[in-house]
Enzyme design. Structure first.
Site, short mmCIF file in Angstrom:
data_model
loop_
_atom_site.label_atom_id
_atom_site.label_comp_id
_atom_site.label_asym_id
_atom_site.label_seq_id
_atom_site.Cartn_x
_atom_site.Cartn_y
_atom_site.Cartn_z
N ARG A 1 -11.42 20.07 86.59
CA ARG A 1 -11.21 19.09 85.70
C ARG A 1 -11.16 17.86 85.62
NH1 ARG A 1 -5.57 18.54 82.92
NH2 ARG A 1 -5.74 17.01 81.32
N TYR B 1 4.65 21.85 83.56
CA TYR B 1 5.64 22.07 84.81
C TYR B 1 6.62 22.61 84.69
CZ TYR B 1 1.73 18.74 86.21
OH TYR B 1 0.25 18.13 86.60
N GLU C 1 -2.64 14.98 77.35
CA GLU C 1 -1.76 14.62 76.70
C GLU C 1 -0.55 13.02 75.76
OE1 GLU C 1 1.27 14.09 80.34
OE2 GLU C 1 1.01 16.68 81.15
N ASN D 1 -0.73 21.52 79.46
CA ASN D 1 0.25 21.43 80.88
C ASN D 1 1.31 21.30 81.23
OD1 ASN D 1 -2.53 19.80 81.21
ND2 ASN D 1 -2.11 17.47 81.41
N GLU E 1 -2.97 22.06 83.59
CA GLU E 1 -2.29 21.23 84.68
C GLU E 1 -1.44 22.22 85.05
OE1 GLU E 1 -1.23 17.22 84.40
OE2 GLU E 1 -3.01 16.58 83.79
N HIS F 1 -7.53 10.76 79.91
CA HIS F 1 -6.61 10.60 80.19
C HIS F 1 -5.62 8.74 80.60
CE1 HIS F 1 -5.10 13.36 82.95
NE2 HIS F 1 -3.82 12.51 83.04
C1 GBH Z 1 0.89 14.96 83.85
O1 GBH Z 1 2.40 14.49 82.88
C2 GBH Z 1 -0.30 14.36 83.51
O2 GBH Z 1 -0.88 14.96 82.70
C3 GBH Z 1 -0.55 13.93 85.36
O3 GBH Z 1 -1.67 13.12 84.96
C4 GBH Z 1 0.07 13.42 86.63
O4 GBH Z 1 -0.32 13.52 87.43
C5 GBH Z 1 1.15 14.84 86.40
O5 GBH Z 1 2.05 15.53 85.23
C6 GBH Z 1 2.17 14.91 87.31
O6 GBH Z 1 3.19 14.09 86.85
O7 GBH Z 1 9.90 10.30 85.49
O8 GBH Z 1 12.31 11.02 84.34
O9 GBH Z 1 10.33 9.26 82.74
C7 GBH Z 1 3.43 15.65 83.07
C8 GBH Z 1 4.19 14.70 81.88
C9 GBH Z 1 5.59 13.50 81.73
C10 GBH Z 1 6.08 14.47 83.51
C11 GBH Z 1 6.27 12.36 81.91
C12 GBH Z 1 6.66 12.81 83.67
C13 GBH Z 1 8.33 11.50 83.65
C14 GBH Z 1 9.88 11.43 83.18
N1 GBH Z 1 5.38 14.25 82.61
N2 GBH Z 1 7.38 12.47 82.94
S1 GBH Z 1 10.92 10.90 83.96
#
Ligand code: GBH
Length: 482
Positions: free
Chosen positions: A83, A305, A173, A303, A371, A127
């Site tokens: 992807r 995490y 996202e 996505n 993701e 993106h």
């Molecule tokens: C993804 O977002 C993205 O699609 C990708 O590009 C990125 O590299 C990957 O995650 C890893 O981060 O620091 O407390 O403000 C995931 C969702 C939302 C996770 C914003 C990080 C920031 C939290 N993201 N969040 S903070």
């Protein structure tokens, strides 16, 4: 119990798509080559104080020049689905109008290279790298003009690549684009308008998605035979206490993150809970827009995490902004492991619970995990690349999440079509610069050398073991007459 999973973790559905993911601005570099226009991320990262150490994606992994090597590397690592995202300002440098054929050629060559190496391309159209011209002229996602421009861009890309690309993702996202870009301003274009800016941007992102899907379905899908979806990010929201208030708060929080975008595309409108609290700060769809939005996806990209613990405040305040609209208090458990990115706690069971939540709310849709991944603790501070390769933290993270994914498929019967690890290689991690390293492959950003981490070999074994090969044909035994 039936949850003796270790010995059962041998079979994912046949045809399950195992892969890895990246995005254009995070890996390509070549920011001003071959006619590429500027994106809001060029402007943002070139502005002092926006990104850690004032880093930017000017060079990143130099993938624009090294794509053949990177495809060869994927092949060597046993990755059969990839992807990536397409940079809108490479294709339409001003956002609309002039097509830059050099930009199209890059992606066309990339797709050919992937297919020649037995790797299925999954292409994301957006993106986060909005053409700067659209921000300058129309305030970007504040304007419906940008939704139309997106459909124009999508048309060019479907036409050029749709004969070979069979999996399309419109947006990555939109929650991040809307809230982080136009609400709290920690992402490009850096606008802080938490009262209504995020809702307005989110609205035009949703309309952009639905216009692109409509166009694909009417003009391309029958001929090209591909599938199209959207990628939505969501943490799992676990209630803090087993009581009515916290349970309601967790559900509300899940709805304000996931439902904000998933309700419109599955059900045709914003969630009732959001409308009640947000009033007209949340824009409304016309009847026609609702019809177009409803069911505007062949699959959901997810996505995922991490997980948050959600508690209810003692009473709701009316601050008139996204956070008070949601009205929840998030925390995490001290025992949850954390790597290099402070927000990312390793909570594998949240994935399974989130998948079941989606299955219930949206009537059992087809889901791809587009993701999931982690940045390894300490990987950013090692002195020699060779010392950053024994990534046990990542290996245990992947085993945990992939194990829970297995349970969701096998026991809860959630329909999941694939899993893409984020990311293929270390890259530009947005406002955190190059510090957090999410890759299966380590990148030396000076020499551009790539070094597979231990996790990439583990993943290779998992992918091979859990996707059963087609059954061997029965040997034809000639009958010997007596
Ligand atoms: C993804 O977002 C993205 O699609 C990708 O590009 C990125 O590299 C990957 O995650 C890893 O981060 O620091 O407390 O403000 C995931 C969702 C939302 C996770 C914003 C990080 C920031 C939290 N993201 N969040 S903070």
């Amino acid at each position: 119990s039936k949850e003796v999973f270790a010995s059962n973790l041998t079979q994912f559905p046949r045809g399950f798509a195992w892969g890895a993911a990246t995005s254009a601005y995070q890996i390509e570099g070549a920011w001003d080559e071959d006619g590429r226009g500027l994106s809001i991320w060029d402007t943002f990262s070139h502005t002092k104080g926006k990104v850690e150490n004032n880093e930017n994606g000017d060079v990143a992994c130099d993938h624009y020049h090294l794509y053949k090597e990177d495809v060869a590397m994927m092949k060597a690592l046993g990755i059969t689905n990839y992807r990536f995202s397409i940079s809108w300002p490479r294709i339409l440098p001003s956002g609309t109008g002039n097509v830059n054929f050099k930009g199209l050629e890059f992606y066309s060559d990339l797709v050919d290279e992937l297919l020649a190496n037995g790797i299925e391309p999954y292409a994301t159209l957006y993106h986060w790298d909005l053409p700067q011209a659209l921000q300058d002229k129309h305030d970007g996602w504040y304007s419906p003009v940008t939704s139309d421009a997106f459909a124009e861009y999508a048309d060019v890309v479907f036409d050029a690549l749709g004969d070979r690309v069979k999996y399309w993702i419109t947006l990555n996202e939109p929650w991040c684009s809307a809230l982080l870009g136009y609400g709290i301003g920690v992402h490009a274009p850096g606008i802080k308008d938490i009262k209504s800016g995020a809702y307005l941007a989110g609205h035009h992102l949703l309309l952009a998605h639905s216009k692109a899907v409509k166009l694909y379905r009417e003009k391309y899908q029958v001929l090209q035979g591909g599938k199209i979806g959207i990628t939505i990010n969501s943490d799992f929201k676990q209630y803090y206490c087993d009581n009515t208030l916290d349970k309601a708060a967790a559900e509300r929080s899940q709805i304000f993150v996931m439902g904000w975008f998933a309700d419109p595309v599955f059900l045709g409108d914003y969630p009732e809970e959001m409308r009640k609290t947000c009033g007209d700060r949340l824009p409304s769809f016309t009847e026609e827009e609702k019809v177009d939005l409803k069911g505007s996806l062949d699959f959901l990209g997810l996505n995922h995490y991490t997980t948050a613990l959600v508690a209810s405040p003692l009473f709701r305040t009316n601050g008139g902004n996204y956070y008070t609209d949601m009205g929840t208090m998030d925390s995490s458990d001290k025992s949850w492991p954390v790597g290099e990115s402070g927000w990312l706690k390793d909570v594998p069971w949240g994935l399974r619970k989130l998948l079941v939540w989606i299955q219930n709310r949206y009537d059992d849709p087809l889901i791809y995990i587009t993701e999931n991944g982690v940045s390894g603790p300490g990987e950013s501070s090692v002195k020699k690349d060779s010392e950053g390769l024994d990534d046990t933290f990542r290996q245990s993270f992947m085993q945990g999440y992939i194990g829970e994914l297995y349970k969701a498929i096998a026991y809860d019967k959630v329909q999941v079509g694939g899993y893409f690890y984020w990311s293929l290689m270390d890259n530009f991690e947005w406002a955190d610069g190059f510090r957090p390293r999410f890759g299966l492959v380590r990148v030396n950003f000076t020499s551009q050398a790539r070094f597979p981490k231990e996790s990439s070999f583990m993943y290779q074994e998992m992918m091979a073991r859990v996707t059963p090969p087609p059954p061997e044909p029965e040997p034809i035994v000639p009958t010997v007459p007596a």
